[in-house]
Scaffold this motif. Structure first.
Motif, PDB file in Angstrom:
ATOM      1  N   ASP A  61      -7.843  -2.251  -8.305  1.00 15.43           N
ATOM      2  CA  ASP A  61      -8.582  -2.137  -7.040  1.00 15.43           C
ATOM      3  C   ASP A  61      -7.973  -3.035  -5.961  1.00 15.43           C
ATOM      4  O   ASP A  61      -7.893  -2.655  -4.793  1.00 15.43           O
ATOM      5  CB  ASP A  61     -10.056  -2.493  -7.236  1.00 15.43           C
ATOM      6  CG  ASP A  61     -10.830  -1.418  -7.967  1.00 15.43           C
ATOM      7  OD1 ASP A  61     -10.336  -0.265  -8.040  1.00 15.43           O
ATOM      8  OD2 ASP A  61     -11.942  -1.729  -8.453  1.00 15.43           O
ATOM      9  N   THR A  62      -7.522  -4.230  -6.363  1.00 15.20           N
ATOM     10  CA  THR A  62      -6.867  -5.129  -5.413  1.00 15.20           C
ATOM     11  C   THR A  62      -5.601  -4.493  -4.863  1.00 15.20           C
ATOM     12  O   THR A  62      -5.347  -4.516  -3.653  1.00 15.20           O
ATOM     13  CB  THR A  62      -6.533  -6.481  -6.083  1.00 15.20           C
ATOM     14  OG1 THR A  62      -7.745  -7.095  -6.506  1.00 15.20           O
ATOM     15  CG2 THR A  62      -5.791  -7.406  -5.142  1.00 15.20           C
ATOM     16  N   VAL A  63      -4.814  -3.913  -5.743  1.00 14.80           N
ATOM     17  CA  VAL A  63      -3.574  -3.256  -5.312  1.00 14.80           C
ATOM     18  C   VAL A  63      -3.908  -2.092  -4.377  1.00 14.80           C
ATOM     19  O   VAL A  63      -3.288  -1.943  -3.318  1.00 14.80           O
ATOM     20  CB  VAL A  63      -2.750  -2.785  -6.533  1.00 14.80           C
ATOM     21  CG1 VAL A  63      -1.554  -1.945  -6.094  1.00 14.80           C
ATOM     22  CG2 VAL A  63      -2.296  -3.978  -7.360  1.00 14.80           C
ATOM     23  N   ARG A  64      -4.878  -1.289  -4.749  1.00  9.62           N
ATOM     24  CA  ARG A  64      -5.268  -0.145  -3.899  1.00  9.62           C
ATOM     25  C   ARG A  64      -5.784  -0.602  -2.538  1.00  9.62           C
ATOM     26  O   ARG A  64      -5.478   0.017  -1.518  1.00  9.62           O
ATOM     27  CB  ARG A  64      -6.328   0.696  -4.608  1.00  9.62           C
ATOM     28  CG  ARG A  64      -5.808   1.487  -5.774  1.00  9.62           C
ATOM     29  CD  ARG A  64      -6.922   2.383  -6.362  1.00  9.62           C
ATOM     30  NE  ARG A  64      -6.570   2.826  -7.679  1.00  9.62           N
ATOM     31  CZ  ARG A  64      -7.169   2.425  -8.813  1.00  9.62           C
ATOM     32  NH1 ARG A  64      -8.189   1.594  -8.785  1.00  9.62           N
ATOM     33  NH2 ARG A  64      -6.755   2.878  -9.974  1.00  9.62           N
ATOM     34  N   SER A  65      -6.563  -1.668  -2.517  1.00  4.30           N
ATOM     35  CA  SER A  65      -7.124  -2.131  -1.240  1.00  4.30           C
ATOM     36  C   SER A  65      -6.039  -2.680  -0.317  1.00  4.30           C
ATOM     37  O   SER A  65      -6.140  -2.565   0.897  1.00  4.30           O
ATOM     38  CB  SER A  65      -8.219  -3.172  -1.470  1.00  4.30           C
ATOM     39  OG  SER A  65      -7.680  -4.391  -1.929  1.00  4.30           O
ATOM     40  N   LYS A  66      -5.002  -3.266  -0.899  1.00  2.00           N
ATOM     41  CA  LYS A  66      -3.915  -3.811  -0.079  1.00  2.00           C
ATOM     42  C   LYS A  66      -2.923  -2.744   0.376  1.00  2.00           C
ATOM     43  O   LYS A  66      -2.377  -2.826   1.467  1.00  2.00           O
ATOM     44  CB  LYS A  66      -3.168  -4.902  -0.848  1.00  2.00           C
ATOM     45  CG  LYS A  66      -3.966  -6.173  -1.035  1.00  2.00           C
ATOM     46  CD  LYS A  66      -3.177  -7.189  -1.820  1.00  2.00           C
ATOM     47  CE  LYS A  66      -3.938  -8.478  -1.957  1.00  2.00           C
ATOM     48  NZ  LYS A  66      -3.906  -9.293  -0.758  1.00  2.00           N
ATOM     49  N   LEU A  67      -2.694  -1.745  -0.492  1.00  2.00           N
ATOM     50  CA  LEU A  67      -1.634  -0.769  -0.211  1.00  2.00           C
ATOM     51  C   LEU A  67      -2.136   0.624   0.136  1.00  2.00           C
ATOM     52  O   LEU A  67      -1.379   1.423   0.680  1.00  2.00           O
ATOM     53  CB  LEU A  67      -0.702  -0.656  -1.425  1.00  2.00           C
ATOM     54  CG  LEU A  67       0.005  -1.920  -1.886  1.00  2.00           C
ATOM     55  CD1 LEU A  67       0.845  -1.636  -3.118  1.00  2.00           C
ATOM     56  CD2 LEU A  67       0.852  -2.503  -0.769  1.00  2.00           C
ATOM     57  N   GLY A  68      -3.368   0.929  -0.236  1.00  6.73           N
ATOM     58  CA  GLY A  68      -3.852   2.302  -0.138  1.00  6.73           C
ATOM     59  C   GLY A  68      -3.551   3.023  -1.441  1.00  6.73           C
ATOM     60  O   GLY A  68      -2.679   2.610  -2.215  1.00  6.73           O
ATOM     61  N   ASP A  69      -4.265   4.107  -1.690  1.00  7.08           N
ATOM     62  CA  ASP A  69      -4.144   4.819  -2.962  1.00  7.08           C
ATOM     63  C   ASP A  69      -2.737   5.350  -3.219  1.00  7.08           C
ATOM     64  O   ASP A  69      -2.190   5.197  -4.314  1.00  7.08           O
ATOM     65  CB  ASP A  69      -5.144   5.976  -3.037  1.00  7.08           C
ATOM     66  CG  ASP A  69      -6.577   5.497  -3.181  1.00  7.08           C
ATOM     67  OD1 ASP A  69      -6.792   4.340  -3.610  1.00  7.08           O
ATOM     68  OD2 ASP A  69      -7.489   6.280  -2.871  1.00  7.08           O
ATOM     69  N   ARG A  70      -2.150   5.972  -2.218  1.00  7.81           N
ATOM     70  CA  ARG A  70      -0.834   6.600  -2.403  1.00  7.81           C
ATOM     71  C   ARG A  70       0.259   5.567  -2.675  1.00  7.81           C
ATOM     72  O   ARG A  70       1.058   5.709  -3.602  1.00  7.81           O
ATOM     73  CB  ARG A  70      -0.502   7.434  -1.172  1.00  7.81           C
ATOM     74  CG  ARG A  70       0.771   8.204  -1.297  1.00  7.81           C
ATOM     75  CD  ARG A  70       0.967   9.122  -0.116  1.00  7.81           C
ATOM     76  NE  ARG A  70       2.286   9.712  -0.173  1.00  7.81           N
ATOM     77  CZ  ARG A  70       2.923  10.171   0.856  1.00  7.81           C
ATOM     78  NH1 ARG A  70       2.366  10.150   2.047  1.00  7.81           N
ATOM     79  NH2 ARG A  70       4.113  10.697   0.736  1.00  7.81           N
ATOM     80  N   ALA A  71       0.298   4.513  -1.868  1.00  8.82           N
ATOM     81  CA  ALA A  71       1.321   3.484  -2.052  1.00  8.82           C
ATOM     82  C   ALA A  71       1.081   2.688  -3.335  1.00  8.82           C
ATOM     83  O   ALA A  71       2.035   2.266  -3.995  1.00  8.82           O
ATOM     84  CB  ALA A  71       1.362   2.546  -0.849  1.00  8.82           C
ATOM     85  N   ALA A  72      -0.188   2.498  -3.710  1.00 11.28           N
ATOM     86  CA  ALA A  72      -0.493   1.799  -4.964  1.00 11.28           C
ATOM     87  C   ALA A  72       0.041   2.595  -6.147  1.00 11.28           C
ATOM     88  O   ALA A  72       0.640   2.035  -7.070  1.00 11.28           O
ATOM     89  CB  ALA A  72      -1.994   1.573  -5.095  1.00 11.28           C
ATOM     90  N   LYS A  73      -0.153   3.908  -6.121  1.00 12.84           N
ATOM     91  CA  LYS A  73       0.368   4.751  -7.202  1.00 12.84           C
ATOM     92  C   LYS A  73       1.896   4.692  -7.230  1.00 12.84           C
ATOM     93  O   LYS A  73       2.502   4.592  -8.300  1.00 12.84           O
ATOM     94  CB  LYS A  73      -0.104   6.189  -7.036  1.00 12.84           C
ATOM     95  CG  LYS A  73       0.508   7.136  -8.065  1.00 12.84           C
ATOM     96  CD  LYS A  73      -0.507   7.974  -8.756  1.00 12.84           C
ATOM     97  CE  LYS A  73       0.061   8.981  -9.707  1.00 12.84           C
ATOM     98  NZ  LYS A  73       0.757   8.452 -10.849  1.00 12.84           N
ATOM     99  N   ALA A  74       2.514   4.742  -6.052  1.00 16.32           N
ATOM    100  CA  ALA A  74       3.982   4.660  -5.981  1.00 16.32           C
ATOM    101  C   ALA A  74       4.470   3.326  -6.552  1.00 16.32           C
ATOM    102  O   ALA A  74       5.454   3.292  -7.299  1.00 16.32           O
ATOM    103  CB  ALA A  74       4.457   4.832  -4.543  1.00 16.32           C
ATOM    104  N   LEU A  75       3.783   2.238  -6.215  1.00 16.27           N
ATOM    105  CA  LEU A  75       4.153   0.930  -6.760  1.00 16.27           C
ATOM    106  C   LEU A  75       4.024   0.920  -8.273  1.00 16.27           C
ATOM    107  O   LEU A  75       4.949   0.513  -8.993  1.00 16.27           O
ATOM    108  CB  LEU A  75       3.269  -0.173  -6.176  1.00 16.27           C
ATOM    109  CG  LEU A  75       3.413  -1.529  -6.870  1.00 16.27           C
ATOM    110  CD1 LEU A  75       4.700  -2.210  -6.455  1.00 16.27           C
ATOM    111  CD2 LEU A  75       2.216  -2.406  -6.613  1.00 16.27           C
TER     112      LEU A  75
END
Length: 122
Positions: free
Chosen positions: A80-94
């Motif tokens: 959730d922290t990663v998603r909140s910082k990057l957004g769903d799409r960029a978090a998945k890419a990361l």
């Protein structure tokens, strides 16, 4: 000098590290800088596109980076922290990315430093 160290993709500082390994030896960094300056990223990328064994090996390494990242960021609150910082799409890419942010099927060598760091940890 230490040659390389592993990095926490989500350290306590909250800053997201996309790389899992950092090359730290100044002598290695300088030598690899010279190789990159001499066009070795393009030379190795060309060889990667032409060599199926290299492609298979690179895919395995990229997938291992992604798998390791998922193992380290394995709790929902961390995701959730990663998603909140990057957004769903960029978090998945990361989370799905391999060496130097590459996809598992990438035929580009983006950073020799990242590949050397990975090699030292194998």
């Amino acid at each position: 000098f230490p040659q390389a160290f592993a990095m926490d993709p989500l350290p306590a500082t909250g800053r997201i590290n996309s790389g899992l390994v950092k090359l730290t030896c100044p002598h290695l960094v300088t030598a690899i800088d010279a190789l990159e300056d001499d066009g070795f990223i393009q030379k190795l990328s060309t060889r990667l596109t032409e060599n199926e064994d290299w492609q298979s090996a690179a895919t395995i390494v990229h997938e291992k980076h992604s798998q390791t990242r998922y193992e380290l960021i394995n709790e929902e609150d961390k995701l959730d922290t990663v998603r909140s910082k990057l957004g769903d799409r960029a978090a998945k890419a990361l989370m799905d990315s391999g060496v130097a942010g590459s996809t598992s099927t990438s035929l580009d060598v983006k950073c020799l430093h990242a590949w050397m760091g990975d090699h030292l940890f194998q």
